[in-house]
Design a protein around this motif. Sequence first.
Motif, PDB file in Angstrom:
ATOM      1  N   LEU A 125       0.834  -1.203   0.000  1.00  0.00           N
ATOM      2  CA  LEU A 125       0.000   0.000   0.000  1.00  0.00           C
ATOM      3  C   LEU A 125       0.873   1.259   0.000  1.00  0.00           C
ATOM      4  O   LEU A 125       1.898   1.312   0.699  1.00  0.00           O
ATOM      5  N   PRO A 126       0.461   2.293  -0.762  1.00  0.00           N
ATOM      6  CA  PRO A 126       1.289   3.503  -0.847  1.00  0.00           C
ATOM      7  C   PRO A 126       1.546   4.161   0.507  1.00  0.00           C
ATOM      8  O   PRO A 126       2.546   4.831   0.687  1.00  0.00           O
ATOM      9  N   LEU A 127       0.666   3.931   1.494  1.00  0.00           N
ATOM     10  CA  LEU A 127       0.813   4.641   2.774  1.00  0.00           C
ATOM     11  C   LEU A 127       2.144   4.366   3.465  1.00  0.00           C
ATOM     12  O   LEU A 127       2.619   5.163   4.266  1.00  0.00           O
ATOM     13  N   TRP A 128       2.794   3.227   3.146  1.00  0.00           N
ATOM     14  CA  TRP A 128       4.056   2.883   3.824  1.00  0.00           C
ATOM     15  C   TRP A 128       5.248   3.630   3.253  1.00  0.00           C
ATOM     16  O   TRP A 128       6.335   3.576   3.822  1.00  0.00           O
ATOM     17  N   ARG A 129       5.053   4.315   2.102  1.00  0.00           N
ATOM     18  CA  ARG A 129       6.203   4.946   1.444  1.00  0.00           C
ATOM     19  C   ARG A 129       6.939   5.919   2.351  1.00  0.00           C
ATOM     20  O   ARG A 129       8.148   6.040   2.299  1.00  0.00           O
ATOM     21  N   GLN A 130       6.180   6.619   3.181  1.00  0.00           N
ATOM     22  CA  GLN A 130       6.769   7.656   4.042  1.00  0.00           C
ATOM     23  C   GLN A 130       7.180   7.109   5.386  1.00  0.00           C
ATOM     24  O   GLN A 130       7.759   7.822   6.189  1.00  0.00           O
ATOM     25  N   ILE A 131       6.802   5.863   5.650  1.00  0.00           N
ATOM     26  CA  ILE A 131       6.890   5.349   7.022  1.00  0.00           C
ATOM     27  C   ILE A 131       8.017   4.330   7.160  1.00  0.00           C
ATOM     28  O   ILE A 131       8.227   3.497   6.282  1.00  0.00           O
ATOM     29  N   ASP A 132       8.723   4.422   8.284  1.00  0.00           N
ATOM     30  CA  ASP A 132       9.760   3.445   8.617  1.00  0.00           C
ATOM     31  C   ASP A 132       9.073   2.384   9.477  1.00  0.00           C
ATOM     32  O   ASP A 132       8.827   2.615  10.670  1.00  0.00           O
ATOM     33  N   LEU A 133       8.745   1.251   8.852  1.00  0.00           N
ATOM     34  CA  LEU A 133       7.933   0.241   9.544  1.00  0.00           C
ATOM     35  C   LEU A 133       8.809  -0.833  10.191  1.00  0.00           C
ATOM     36  O   LEU A 133       9.683  -1.410   9.529  1.00  0.00           O
ATOM     37  N   HIS A 134       8.564  -1.098  11.468  1.00  0.00           N
ATOM     38  CA  HIS A 134       9.224  -2.194  12.181  1.00  0.00           C
ATOM     39  C   HIS A 134       8.161  -3.246  12.505  1.00  0.00           C
ATOM     40  O   HIS A 134       7.122  -2.897  13.084  1.00  0.00           O
ATOM     41  N   ILE A 135       8.420  -4.481  12.131  1.00  0.00           N
ATOM     42  CA  ILE A 135       7.475  -5.567  12.430  1.00  0.00           C
ATOM     43  C   ILE A 135       8.100  -6.457  13.507  1.00  0.00           C
ATOM     44  O   ILE A 135       9.226  -6.931  13.339  1.00  0.00           O
TER      45      ILE A 135
END
Length: 314
Positions: A125-135
């Motif tokens: 999803l495009p929403l993650w482009r700006q986000i530094d995601l940690h799982i």
Amino acid sequence: MKPESAALSPGPEGSWRRAARELRAAFRRWKRPSHEQRLLAFERSGSVPWSDGYAIHRSRVIASTLADEQAMDVFRRGQPLPAGFGYGLDERCVEVPWVLSRLSRETGRVLDAGSALNFLYLLELPLWRQIDLHILTLAPETNCFWQRGISYLFEDLRDLPQRDGLYDQVISISTLEHVGFDNREFAGAGRLEFRPEDFRRAVSELARVLKVGGRALMTVPYGVPERLSGHQVFDAQGLTNLVDAFGPAESRLSHYRYDEKGWQLAGPEACTDRRFVDWISRPPAERARSPFPVQPDGAAAARSVACIELVKTA
Ligand SMILES: C[S@@+](CC[C@H](N)C(=O)[O-])C[C@H]1O[C@@H](n2cnc3c(N)ncnc32)[C@H](O)[C@@H]1O
């Protein structure tokens, strides 16, 4: 370009055995039914939850909700869902849109505690482009998308190594109810516990790693309180304990309820009689022995879910 046969011929370190193995694998791939064929077979055999094709069906329903701005607005504003929404589906079909409709799109660091987002169709999803995601999970999962810039952490939510205030937002979808229960399916043999109050430690750790002003979006199964093999179901008191464990925060709670008409927004009182269909949380060997008990209302797992939004205050 090399002809196909040359690629299969045994080189100095190659062998006929390896070539045969590759041919067999290619044949299996060619014979494997497509998603469309599996979906068709799933529908023809009665759309039984958790049977082959169910996960494909569920991911398509969730993906189409996420792609529909109007539908996402309904979740964002806490409005009633369209009639029949999510009939025959488990709680993810409301949890994921609810969380993603409220997640701030601003640049920042986000923690997915419990890895419910670790699916390609969600991570694309495009929403993650700006986000530094940690799982974060207890142990590695088969799905891994580090090439997309996602960081994976294998830690216990009750004792996180991250510094205070590291995250701008924290997400935890249907994970807190598993903390302190049987997690052998996810993390191996040593993970059989019975520490039902440990969700409080996990929540307080999530609050600690969230910055002041940051938002936590958490969901748990709700209704008739039960301690099942792999998880528990929260009631109103359990939710109060959860919110208290977080510490100072502005809180907003939403509840969704499942019945024979599908999922719908509801008040907490209308959800107190909702009982979890305890099959998916049983150990895999037990599930293999007993087929899914098809329910008259088509329920797959939770019959109610609580969605908790907490903004950390100082
Ligand atoms: C039902 S699964 C949800 C994630 C799953 N990928 C999905 O399909 O949605 C529950 C997750 O909670 C995680 N979990 C349970 N107890 C935990 C703990 N104490 N610390 C970190 N993760 C925990 C397990 O590792 C597992 O990944």
